[in-house]
Design an enzyme around this catalytic site. Structure first.
Site, PDB file in Angstrom:
ATOM      1  N   HIS A  57       0.849  -1.193   0.000  1.00  0.00           N
ATOM      2  CA  HIS A  57       0.000   0.000   0.000  1.00  0.00           C
ATOM      3  C   HIS A  57       0.886   1.245   0.000  1.00  0.00           C
ATOM      4  O   HIS A  57       1.913   1.281   0.673  1.00  0.00           O
ATOM      5  CB  HIS A  57      -0.915  -0.003   1.216  1.00  0.00           C
ATOM      6  CG  HIS A  57      -1.920   1.105   1.225  1.00  0.00           C
ATOM      7  ND1 HIS A  57      -2.774   1.348   0.170  1.00  0.00           N
ATOM      8  CD2 HIS A  57      -2.199   2.062   2.159  1.00  0.00           C
ATOM      9  CE1 HIS A  57      -3.551   2.379   0.456  1.00  0.00           C
ATOM     10  NE2 HIS A  57      -3.217   2.831   1.652  1.00  0.00           N
ATOM     11  N   HIS A  61      -3.617   9.152   0.941  1.00  0.00           N
ATOM     12  CA  HIS A  61      -3.582   7.879   0.214  1.00  0.00           C
ATOM     13  C   HIS A  61      -4.959   7.559  -0.337  1.00  0.00           C
ATOM     14  O   HIS A  61      -5.980   8.038   0.167  1.00  0.00           O
ATOM     15  CB  HIS A  61      -3.080   6.741   1.115  1.00  0.00           C
ATOM     16  CG  HIS A  61      -3.924   6.505   2.340  1.00  0.00           C
ATOM     17  ND1 HIS A  61      -4.403   5.272   2.692  1.00  0.00           N
ATOM     18  CD2 HIS A  61      -4.373   7.353   3.307  1.00  0.00           C
ATOM     19  CE1 HIS A  61      -5.098   5.356   3.805  1.00  0.00           C
ATOM     20  NE2 HIS A  61      -5.097   6.610   4.205  1.00  0.00           N
ATOM     21  N   CYS A 105      -3.895   2.428  -5.319  1.00  0.00           N
ATOM     22  CA  CYS A 105      -3.111   3.393  -4.544  1.00  0.00           C
ATOM     23  C   CYS A 105      -1.771   3.707  -5.194  1.00  0.00           C
ATOM     24  O   CYS A 105      -1.245   4.823  -5.054  1.00  0.00           O
ATOM     25  CB  CYS A 105      -2.903   2.860  -3.130  1.00  0.00           C
ATOM     26  SG  CYS A 105      -2.007   1.286  -3.059  1.00  0.00           S
TER      27      CYS A 105
END
Length: 245
Positions: free
Chosen positions: A72, A84, A176
């Site tokens: 991530h 994010h 992401c």
């Protein structure tokens, strides 16, 4: 004088209590579903290593958190906060700003993946890490930038802040990593997606997989019988793999 007991009908059963039990059943089922979603999402979003000791990040730094099956990414925007893109079903069902600012739960995340909805949000480094370790990305993305050279960290942070809010989501095509590479380099790119597509390409090109699919198709026909529901996949899938190999 004796006090009469509660009136019971239907063979001694209390109808009021039976009605309460029927009303309680949907709530129990919803609680069980939420529990299962939470445990399933935890498998995908948590990772064993504990958070590393606190360190100082600079505004515009690219941070990464290793998960079970993927990594991530986020952009550090200062004051212990990270911007994010994270899958989230809540923006699709409510506009309550207070609820949207709350921490994204595992169930919200998993439902967001299925519904292809996400939000670009700012969370603390701890919430961004979600119990895993946070790393400063200083090499992989710089190689991905190629000839673009060293990115402007302040410009990356400002881009991330301008994109806050609801966003579409795709596990492969808008995740992401696409978000942070666009903020850093002005071009959305995901090395994880490219690696997965390369693995899938090698899998399809291997003729042995077409033969294996054909054998599995014959096994299904032998076990389940010949019908339109079994014959079509048993022929179409091996044929497609063979032509693509």
């Amino acid at each position: 004088m004796s006090v009469p007991g509660p009136i019971r009908r239907h063979g001694g059963r209390d109808p009021l209590r039976a009605g309460q039990n029927r009303l309680r059943l949907p709530h129990v089922m919803l609680d069980a579903l939420a529990f299962l979603l939470d445990k399933l999402a935890l498998f995908f979003v948590t990772c064993a290593p504990p958070p590393e000791r606190e360190r100082v990040y600079r505004r515009g730094d690219l941070l990464e958190v290793p998960r079970t099956l993927f990594t991530h990414f986020g952009i550090y925007v200062g004051d212990g906060r990270v911007a994010h893109l994270i899958p989230d079903i809540l923006p699709a069902v409510t506009s309550d700003a207070r609820r949207l600012r709350s921490k994204v739960t595992s169930a919200r995340l998993l439902l967001g993946v299925l519904a292809k909805r996400a939000s670009v949000r700012v969370d603390s480094v701890e919430d961004f890490a979600y119990g895993a370790s946070v790393r400063l990305n200083t090499h992989a993305m710089e190689r991905a930038a190629g000839s673009r050279g060293q990115p402007d960290a302040e410009a990356a942070a400002r881009r991330a802040e301008r994109l806050l809010g609801s966003a579409p989501y795709s596990l492969l095509w808008n995740n992401c990593e696409h978000f942070v590479t666009w903020c850093r380099y002005g071009a959305a790119r995901s090395l994880q997606t490219e690696q997965f597509c390369q693995w899938l390409k090698s899998l399809i090109r291997d003729q042995r997989n077409a033969v294996l699919a054909g054998l599995l198709g014959l096994l299904c026909l032998a076990c389940l019988g010949v019908s339109s529901g079994t014959a079509l996949p048993a022929v179409f899938i091996p044929f497609t793999l063979w032509m693509a190999s």
